[in-house]
Design a protein around this motif. Structure first.
Motif, PDB file in Angstrom:
ATOM      1  N   HIS A   1       0.854  -1.188   0.000  1.00 55.65           N
ATOM      2  CA  HIS A   1       0.000   0.000   0.000  1.00 55.65           C
ATOM      3  C   HIS A   1       0.886   1.232   0.000  1.00 55.65           C
ATOM      4  CE1 HIS A   1       0.911  -0.363   4.319  1.00 55.65           C
ATOM      5  NE2 HIS A   1       0.763   0.944   4.347  1.00 55.65           N
TER       6      HIS A   1
ATOM      7  N   LEU B   1      -3.381  10.537  -3.688  1.00 57.00           N
ATOM      8  CA  LEU B   1      -3.903   9.198  -3.963  1.00 57.00           C
ATOM      9  C   LEU B   1      -3.569   8.278  -2.797  1.00 57.00           C
ATOM     10  CD1 LEU B   1      -2.323   8.745  -7.524  1.00 57.00           C
ATOM     11  CD2 LEU B   1      -4.619   9.606  -7.037  1.00 57.00           C
ATOM     12  N   HIS B   2      -4.397   7.255  -2.598  1.00 58.48           N
ATOM     13  CA  HIS B   2      -4.068   6.144  -1.706  1.00 58.48           C
ATOM     14  C   HIS B   2      -4.251   4.867  -2.520  1.00 58.48           C
ATOM     15  CE1 HIS B   2      -4.938   9.244   1.266  1.00 58.48           C
ATOM     16  NE2 HIS B   2      -4.210   8.536   2.099  1.00 58.48           N
ATOM     17  N   TYR B   3      -3.343   3.908  -2.347  1.00 56.32           N
ATOM     18  CA  TYR B   3      -3.537   2.666  -3.086  1.00 56.32           C
ATOM     19  C   TYR B   3      -3.245   1.464  -2.204  1.00 56.32           C
ATOM     20  CZ  TYR B   3       1.505   1.804  -3.563  1.00 56.32           C
ATOM     21  OH  TYR B   3       2.824   1.540  -3.295  1.00 56.32           O
TER      22      TYR B   3
ATOM     23  N   ALA C   1       3.599  -0.221  -8.860  1.00 57.77           N
ATOM     24  CA  ALA C   1       2.918   0.921  -8.215  1.00 57.77           C
ATOM     25  C   ALA C   1       3.986   1.961  -7.893  1.00 57.77           C
ATOM     26  CB  ALA C   1       2.207   0.472  -6.947  1.00 57.77           C
TER      27      ALA C   1
ATOM     28  N   ILE D   1       4.515   6.166  -7.126  1.00 53.27           N
ATOM     29  CA  ILE D   1       3.994   7.521  -6.930  1.00 53.27           C
ATOM     30  C   ILE D   1       5.158   8.491  -7.095  1.00 53.27           C
ATOM     31  CG2 ILE D   1       3.100   9.122  -5.182  1.00 53.27           C
ATOM     32  CD1 ILE D   1       1.227   6.923  -4.281  1.00 53.27           C
TER      33      ILE D   1
ATOM     34  N   SER E   1       1.745   9.649 -11.248  1.00 55.29           N
ATOM     35  CA  SER E   1       1.838   8.303 -10.664  1.00 55.29           C
ATOM     36  C   SER E   1       1.529   7.261 -11.737  1.00 55.29           C
ATOM     37  CB  SER E   1       0.855   8.160  -9.503  1.00 55.29           C
ATOM     38  OG  SER E   1       1.060   9.190  -8.558  1.00 55.29           O
TER      39      SER E   1
ATOM     40  N   PHE F   1       0.500   2.952 -12.200  1.00 54.48           N
ATOM     41  CA  PHE F   1       0.132   1.662 -11.626  1.00 54.48           C
ATOM     42  C   PHE F   1      -0.166   0.702 -12.767  1.00 54.48           C
ATOM     43  CE2 PHE F   1      -1.226   5.079  -8.873  1.00 54.48           C
ATOM     44  CZ  PHE F   1      -0.751   4.699  -7.622  1.00 54.48           C
TER      45      PHE F   1
ATOM     46  N   PHE G   1     -12.590   5.973  -7.446  1.00 52.75           N
ATOM     47  CA  PHE G   1     -11.470   5.021  -7.394  1.00 52.75           C
ATOM     48  C   PHE G   1     -11.265   4.386  -8.756  1.00 52.75           C
ATOM     49  CE2 PHE G   1     -15.297   2.888  -5.714  1.00 52.75           C
ATOM     50  CZ  PHE G   1     -15.438   1.829  -6.604  1.00 52.75           C
TER      51      PHE G   1
ATOM     52  N   VAL H   1      -5.226  -4.019  -8.115  1.00 50.04           N
ATOM     53  CA  VAL H   1      -4.720  -2.764  -7.539  1.00 50.04           C
ATOM     54  C   VAL H   1      -5.919  -1.824  -7.417  1.00 50.04           C
ATOM     55  CG1 VAL H   1      -3.138  -0.811  -7.793  1.00 50.04           C
ATOM     56  CG2 VAL H   1      -2.467  -3.063  -8.667  1.00 50.04           C
TER      57      VAL H   1
ATOM     58  N   ILE I   1      -6.911   2.048  -6.471  1.00 49.68           N
ATOM     59  CA  ILE I   1      -6.360   3.403  -6.279  1.00 49.68           C
ATOM     60  C   ILE I   1      -7.517   4.322  -5.900  1.00 49.68           C
ATOM     61  CG2 ILE I   1      -5.084   5.305  -7.368  1.00 49.68           C
ATOM     62  CD1 ILE I   1      -4.694   2.615  -9.527  1.00 49.68           C
ATOM     63  N   CYS I   2      -7.462   4.877  -4.702  1.00 49.24           N
ATOM     64  CA  CYS I   2      -8.527   5.767  -4.243  1.00 49.24           C
ATOM     65  C   CYS I   2      -8.147   7.221  -4.515  1.00 49.24           C
ATOM     66  CB  CYS I   2      -8.803   5.558  -2.758  1.00 49.24           C
ATOM     67  SG  CYS I   2      -9.819   4.103  -2.466  1.00 49.24           S
TER      68      CYS I   2
END
Length: 391
Positions: A24, A30-32, A50, A52, A62, A64, A241, A295, A297-298
């Motif tokens: 993570h 972003l959060h993933y 992944a 960033i 970023s 992914f 997301f 994956v 991604i939020c």
């Protein structure tokens, strides 16, 4: 249901390997989280990337990606380590002090794919063509203003915006009219929905056995390494997301189902690794026989944890626990029913507040935990998904 890697029945294990690889991170708003699992396959052939903050002045960008290998894991592994570098080091990306033009980005991504494919072919030829593996690739490059979806093969990426599936990539299958036309123009055929009756994807990296037609360019071969690239302008408030996943996930969950499931999970936890683990477990219990990688991604507009949803989830778990106890006790003198019987019984009932998209399969681990607690001397053949394909 056909799988591109299913050549013979011996390609499967007696029991699924359920250990997971997780990661993570956060940055650039972003959060993933990600999860991958070998499942029923003899070998783990998936890989992922992944990152960033990209090189060459693109620190606000970023990247992914998920790579689904077939006939071996070499190409998938090589791409996960080197594809991004091939994309960002070509002239369309270099020296970009500000956001490069959309068309430059799209050209740069395409150039990167063609370059890495040629590079891997040269490596393979040095080894006298030993490596016959190939890999799909699905990815996103996220800039401050745009989301670039990148697809080559039948893994899939999608964007949830305003509570709906806003966009998803199109799978590259040999039976698609444009793909079929290219295959036939290169002297090939499409049989049983496969290239020359063998490979179930029409675009991929590697697979050099399908890229040897003289007089045809790299994008005119039986199998093309050219990605489709789509740009979408970001919407800060509405974008929720992005999901990237291999076909081991999409074989058993439709786009809307997976999006609904993810939204419901994000309302009960902000642990993205946990959400991804629930996705792969749910897909295993829904009958996926393939490697699985996802994956998540939020973006800033992602659903937030809701106290009401957390409460509903706790009530559901409690209800399932009491029902499992009742089903086991009801058997009485007949002995303890196996786990498959318990799941089949629950499947006939109308259970309120099951997660949308995941339904009872997404609660299998809760049922199993109670079952194991009440029946510590169970036989191993009732464990996990090994006993059923199923209920």
């Amino acid at each position: 249901m056909t799988h591109k890697k299913e050549k013979k029945m011996g390609a499967f294990l007696d029991k699924p390997k359920m250990e997971k690889h997780n990661a993570h991170g956060a940055g650039n708003s972003l959060h993933y989280g990600l999860s991958s699992m070998q499942g029923w396959r003899v070998e783990m052939e998936d890989a992922h990337t992944a990152v960033i903050g990209l090189p060459n002045g693109l620190d606000q960008w970023s990247f992914f990606a998920v790579y689904d290998g077939h006939a071996g894991s070499q190409v998938a592994k090589y791409c996960c380590e080197h594809l991004l570098e091939h994309i960002t080091s070509n002239p369309d990306f270099k020296g970009a002090d500000q956001e490069p033009a959309v068309e430059n980005v799209k050209t740069g991504i395409r150039t990167g794919f063609l370059q890495i494919d040629e590079h891997m072919r040269a490596i393979s030829e040095k080894k006298h063509g030993v490596d016959r593996s190939g890999s799909t690739a699905v990815g996103v490059m996220i800039s401050p203003k745009h989301i670039y979806f990148i697809n080559c093969g039948d893994s899939r990426g999608l964007l949830s915006r305003s509570g709906k599936v806003h966009f998803f990539t199109q799978d590259h299958k040999p039976s698609n009219p444009l793909e079929k036309e290219r295959i036939q123009n290169a002297g090939g055929s499409v049989m049983i929905q496969r290239v020359n009756g063998s490979l179930a994807v029409s675009r991929a990296l590697g697979d050099f056995d399908y890229k040897c037609v003289h007089g045809k360019g790299p994008t005119e071969q039986l199998v093309s390494p050219e990605p489709e690239v789509y740009e979408i302008e970001r919407s800060e408030l509405e974008d929720q997301f992005i999901i990237l996943a291999c076909d081991g996930i999409w074989d058993v969950m439709a786009n809307e189902e997976l999006c609904d499931f993810v939204r419901s999970r994000l309302e009960v936890t902000d642990d993205l690794e946990k959400v991804c683990n629930e996705i792969v477990d749910t897909c295993l219990y829904k009958g996926s026989r393939d490697n699985m990688s996802v994956v998540l991604i939020c973006l800033p507009g992602a659903p937030k944890v809701s106290p009401e949803a957390v409460k509903r989830e706790a009530e559901l778990d409690k209800y399932l626990e009491s029902r499992v106890e009742e089903i086991i006790k009801k058997q009485g003198d007949e002995g303890v029913p196996d786990l498959v019987h318990v799941m089949r019984t629950l499947a006939t009932e109308s259970i309120p507040n099951l997660p949308p998209g995941g339904e009872l399969a997404s609660k299998r681990s809760v049922v199993e935990a109670v079952y194991n607690r009440l029946n510590p001397y169970r036989s191993d053949d009732t464990d996990c998904a090994a006993a059923d394909d199923a209920w």
